[in-house]
Design an enzyme around this catalytic site. Sequence first.
Site, PDB file in Angstrom:
ATOM      1  N   ASP A   1       0.707  -1.172   0.059  1.00 12.38           N
ATOM      2  CA  ASP A   1       0.032  -0.045  -0.021  1.00 12.38           C
ATOM      3  C   ASP A   1       0.904   1.328   0.113  1.00 12.38           C
ATOM      4  O   ASP A   1       0.564   2.233  -0.647  1.00 12.38           O
ATOM      5  CB  ASP A   1      -0.923  -0.024   1.133  1.00 12.38           C
ATOM      6  CG  ASP A   1      -0.364  -0.319   2.618  1.00 12.38           C
ATOM      7  OD1 ASP A   1       0.704  -0.736   2.662  1.00 12.38           O
ATOM      8  OD2 ASP A   1      -1.108  -0.507   3.473  1.00 12.38           O
TER       9      ASP A   1
ATOM     10  N   ASP B   1       1.011  -7.235 -10.755  1.00  9.55           N
ATOM     11  CA  ASP B   1      -0.138  -6.913 -11.683  1.00  9.55           C
ATOM     12  C   ASP B   1      -0.639  -5.395 -11.450  1.00  9.55           C
ATOM     13  O   ASP B   1      -0.718  -4.449 -12.342  1.00  9.55           O
ATOM     14  CB  ASP B   1      -1.377  -7.879 -11.547  1.00  9.55           C
ATOM     15  CG  ASP B   1      -2.387  -7.677 -12.663  1.00  9.55           C
ATOM     16  OD1 ASP B   1      -2.152  -7.446 -13.661  1.00  9.55           O
ATOM     17  OD2 ASP B   1      -3.609  -7.497 -12.282  1.00  9.55           O
TER      18      ASP B   1
ATOM     19  N   ASP C   1       0.268  -1.657 -13.538  1.00 12.30           N
ATOM     20  CA  ASP C   1      -0.537  -0.628 -14.411  1.00 12.30           C
ATOM     21  C   ASP C   1      -0.388   0.622 -13.692  1.00 12.30           C
ATOM     22  O   ASP C   1      -0.422   1.361 -14.586  1.00 12.30           O
ATOM     23  CB  ASP C   1      -2.003  -1.226 -14.041  1.00 12.30           C
ATOM     24  CG  ASP C   1      -2.615  -2.113 -15.032  1.00 12.30           C
ATOM     25  OD1 ASP C   1      -2.021  -2.679 -15.848  1.00 12.30           O
ATOM     26  OD2 ASP C   1      -3.914  -1.979 -15.411  1.00 12.30           O
TER      27      ASP C   1
HETATM   28  C1  IPM Z   1      -1.363  -8.735 -17.162  1.00 15.08           C
HETATM   29  C2  IPM Z   1      -2.616  -8.851 -17.411  1.00 15.08           C
HETATM   30  C3  IPM Z   1      -2.844 -10.184 -17.172  1.00 15.08           C
HETATM   31  C4  IPM Z   1      -2.615 -10.475 -15.682  1.00 15.08           C
HETATM   32  C5  IPM Z   1      -4.480 -10.464 -17.465  1.00 15.08           C
HETATM   33  C6  IPM Z   1      -4.776 -10.286 -18.933  1.00 15.08           C
HETATM   34  C7  IPM Z   1      -4.736 -12.104 -17.253  1.00 15.08           C
HETATM   35  O1  IPM Z   1      -3.420  -7.714 -16.540  1.00 15.08           O
HETATM   36  O2  IPM Z   1      -0.261  -9.088 -17.866  1.00 15.08           O
HETATM   37  O3  IPM Z   1      -0.853  -7.643 -16.289  1.00 15.08           O
HETATM   38  O4  IPM Z   1      -3.365 -10.253 -14.810  1.00 15.08           O
HETATM   39  O5  IPM Z   1      -1.404 -10.951 -15.580  1.00 15.08           O
HETATM   40 MG    MG Z   2      -2.246  -6.276 -15.550  1.00 15.55          MG
END
Ligand code: IPM
Ligand code: MG
Length: 353
Positions: free
Chosen positions: A219, A243, A247
């Site tokens: 966090d 993950d 992002d």
């Molecule tokens: C990523 C994507 C994948 C993940 C999905 C599409 C399954 O978000 O490569 O980050 O969660 O790993």
């Molecule tokens: Mg992802």
Amino acid sequence: MKLNIAVLAGDGIGPEISKVGVEVMAAVCRKFGHDVEFVPALVGAAAIDATGNPFPEETFRICSEADAVLFSAVGDLRFDNNPDAKVRPEQGLLAMRKQLGLYANIRPVETFDCLIHKSPLRTEIVEGADFVCIRELTGGMYFGEKFEGADHAFDTCAYTRTEVERILRVAYAYACRRRRHLTVVDKANVLASSRLWRKVAKEMAVEYPDVETDFMYVDNAAMRMIQEPTFFDVMVTENTFGDILTDEGSVITGSMGLLPSASTGDSTPVFEPIHGSWPQAAGKNIANPLAQILSVAMLFDHFNLTDEAKAVRNAVNASLDNNVRTPDIQVDGGEPYGTREVGAWIADYILRH
Ligand code: IPM
Ligand code: MG
């Protein structure tokens, strides 16, 4: 060098950016005299439609026999909107990761000076941010014991010492090549699996006395990434945290369409953009192909073909400098280019320089 590349285009914008990736890779191979063969294979919704399986046996065979996989994207609205679907395109990606033993996902977060104004963060905060997230890719909740009942469901976050050790080795190797600063991201104040990560990392840290190892709760790391992204050099974390954080990492640079990644492990490595399949844009020739093209650069780097990787990156930078850009990153008043046109411009630039 002779290169056999499995090409997994997948869904949504996947086929369009895949074509561009192949075109750029072919241009580099022509210029540098490499013999490259591209072998297409099905994955994701495209594979479900054709075979019922998102990662067919035939695709696994083609990937196993290849030197590398150039992967694009999977995902399809027909499945996103149907929680009862028994097979999902994303299972194809997960099956590929598991079956090829791709436990290390390398996601560089770099800023491009000319796109910094697109970042949701103020320029002075994001300027100079340059770190790599090493995400564990074959363990944790994605692959742990699961149960899905009508009124009760769970996913288990499980790790073994061996799994933690091997990903930390990868992370330390990156840290040694970079600014020698490793941040281990976990949730050791709550999760048992995180406490195992922290214990193993503390033991290993003594083997790397010239790397500064620090520990951060996830966090807090999510917050630090937007407050002071320049703090980070190499971060390593478990699958789900990685993950989410990657992002976040991708948007702070200004465009998610720009970040490539590499997944490596026991067998054939995979190179793919970190963005998804953006089904709404499929077939419109508007998707940004740069993350896919930069994945090709990472592919060349993997084989120590440094000049080839540089040729790709130089051409990408030149396209940005010349405002040859897709709509998501085009400057105000600039004419937006299509996916194909950006790809053709970059392939041509590589051949001419
Ligand atoms: C990523 C994507 C994948 C993940 C999905 C599409 C399954 O978000 O490569 O980050 O969660 O790993
Ligand atoms: Mg992802």
